[in-house]
Every structure is written in C-alpha cells, then in structure tokens.
Motif scaffolding. Sequence first.
Motif, PDB file in Angstrom:
ATOM      1  N   GLN A 208       0.845  -1.187   0.000  1.00  0.00           N
ATOM      2  CA  GLN A 208       0.000   0.000   0.000  1.00  0.00           C
ATOM      3  C   GLN A 208       0.887   1.246   0.000  1.00  0.00           C
ATOM      4  O   GLN A 208       1.841   1.347   0.751  1.00  0.00           O
TER       5      GLN A 208
ATOM      6  N   ALA B 267      -5.208  -5.756   1.533  1.00  0.00           N
ATOM      7  CA  ALA B 267      -6.205  -4.883   2.159  1.00  0.00           C
ATOM      8  C   ALA B 267      -6.862  -5.647   3.299  1.00  0.00           C
ATOM      9  O   ALA B 267      -7.240  -6.814   3.133  1.00  0.00           O
TER      10      ALA B 267
ATOM     11  N   GLN C  50     -10.728  -1.287   5.912  1.00  0.00           N
ATOM     12  CA  GLN C  50     -10.045  -0.400   4.973  1.00  0.00           C
ATOM     13  C   GLN C  50     -10.866  -0.230   3.698  1.00  0.00           C
ATOM     14  O   GLN C  50     -11.529  -1.154   3.253  1.00  0.00           O
ATOM     15  N   ARG C  51     -10.789   0.972   3.135  1.00  0.00           N
ATOM     16  CA  ARG C  51     -11.440   1.238   1.855  1.00  0.00           C
ATOM     17  C   ARG C  51     -10.356   1.518   0.815  1.00  0.00           C
ATOM     18  O   ARG C  51      -9.789   2.608   0.774  1.00  0.00           O
ATOM     19  N   PRO C  52     -10.035   0.539  -0.035  1.00  0.00           N
ATOM     20  CA  PRO C  52      -8.934   0.683  -0.988  1.00  0.00           C
ATOM     21  C   PRO C  52      -9.280   1.605  -2.160  1.00  0.00           C
ATOM     22  O   PRO C  52     -10.426   1.667  -2.610  1.00  0.00           O
TER      23      PRO C  52
ATOM     24  N   THR D  23     -12.265   3.351  -6.486  1.00  0.00           N
ATOM     25  CA  THR D  23     -12.389   3.203  -5.037  1.00  0.00           C
ATOM     26  C   THR D  23     -13.389   2.096  -4.738  1.00  0.00           C
ATOM     27  O   THR D  23     -14.533   2.147  -5.209  1.00  0.00           O
TER      28      THR D  23
ATOM     29  N   THR E 182     -15.783  -0.683   1.447  1.00  0.00           N
ATOM     30  CA  THR E 182     -14.989  -0.998   2.634  1.00  0.00           C
ATOM     31  C   THR E 182     -14.887  -2.503   2.811  1.00  0.00           C
ATOM     32  O   THR E 182     -15.884  -3.226   2.709  1.00  0.00           O
TER      33      THR E 182
ATOM     34  N   ALA F  73      -5.191   2.797   0.942  1.00  0.00           N
ATOM     35  CA  ALA F  73      -6.379   2.371   1.679  1.00  0.00           C
ATOM     36  C   ALA F  73      -6.652   3.339   2.813  1.00  0.00           C
ATOM     37  O   ALA F  73      -5.739   3.712   3.558  1.00  0.00           O
TER      38      ALA F  73
END
Length: 239
Positions: free
Chosen positions: A47, A67, A71-73, A128, A131, A174
């Motif tokens: 990341q 991820a 987490q929201r990658p 994006t 989550t 993320a």
Amino acid sequence: MRRTTRVLTAGLLAAAAAFGPAAVAVADDEAPTEAGTAFRTAVAIEQGEKATADASTGDYLYWQFPAGAGQRPTVKATVTLPETSARHGSATWRLDVFDGLRRRQACTSGQPTKRASGQAASVDLTCTLRTVRPWAERWANDPLPGAYYIRLTVTDAPERDLGLPVKAAVEATAEDMGGERAEGGELGAPLHAAAVTEPDSGWNGSWFSSRWGWTVGGAVLGALAAIGGYVLTRHPRRR
C-alpha cells in the motif's frame, strides 16, 4: 562545551542533507518496475507503493496488493501513451480490481474506464472499492481481507496501434474507516494473500475504533451528569 555541541549539530545536519536524498532514491528504486501478464504472475506491491512497467498497447498488466478489514482501498493508474504521430486514433483504457477469489469488485467512485483522444499524452484511471468486511456469506460478493488484483489494459484501440510502447504506473492506497464501518466477525484466513505483505493494522483491522471513544465519552458524561444532578437536588446544609 557549547562550541563542541554546535559543531556536532552542524555535522549531523550536513550528513542528513547529504544522505537524505540518496535514501529516498533507494526506497523509490525498490518499487516494482514490471507487471504480471495474468493472475498467477501478478506482481505484489505494498500500500502506498508506486509501481511502474513498460508494456505494449494491448497487453494485460497485473499487480496485487493487500487490504484488511475496515479499509477502503483506492487504486490509481496512469498510462503514458505513445507519440501522437505514431497513433491512428483514440483508445479506451480500463482499470479492474478483483478480490482474492478473482471476483471483480465494483467501484463506488472514480473513473475506471476512460477514452483517450489521439492527441492525449496520458490517461488517468481511478477506482475506489467498498470498505473491506471482516466476514461475509459464501454467496455474497463483498470485499474480504486478503490480496486484491489490479488489471490494466486497453479495451478499444485502432488495430494498427496495438503493440505500440506505453508506460504504466499504478498505486494502491487504503483509508481506514474505523468505527464508521466497524462490525463483528472475523475471517479465518485472508483470501490468497501469501504473496503480499499484511497491512499495518492486520488482516482483521485494528482492535480500536471510534466506538470505543464514544463509549468512554458517554460514560464520562453520564457520571458528570449524575454528580451534577446530585449537587443540584441535595438539601442545603443547616447552619
């Protein structure tokens, strides 16, 4: 003594100035400079690490990154296109992200597909994801902790442009959603994550979330309210 201290401080600052850029250059050199051509050969990146690759128009380029839950990658890709004099028209580029089970994940925001004109020097793509959840039902397509695959390719281009050289750069980051998306449950093992490095917060996310802050804050406010109510309602002392 003070003179000695000043001399030592100046020496340390000079050394930091001299070696600082070199250290950064070494870190940049460690980023991958190639991409895989299939899921099995996807190049692992961390990341926040910017990977690059030289390729040809029409190639399928693959990377993978980790991820964890909560987490929201977000994946960003930039393709430097061939010289305009060598091209014969516009082309459409596409960025796809798959989970560890190779299920394509939907983009909640960003522009994963973009058409570049024949005069454009580069094209930028973003995606994006939702989550990452700590667990999900077998039938669900929810994003789970583990490895995520990035695929970058051109989907529509003049046939005569196929094979022209391009340069691709990708980066996966993320955002930790914390208590906003916190939920119970835990996945037994990350999905096909042997090739990537575990995130700093772990596969199942950090144990701390904003819920702890609200819980502690609420307890403190409740105690203060009880004390204040007692002070206001108690009988005054007789003199």
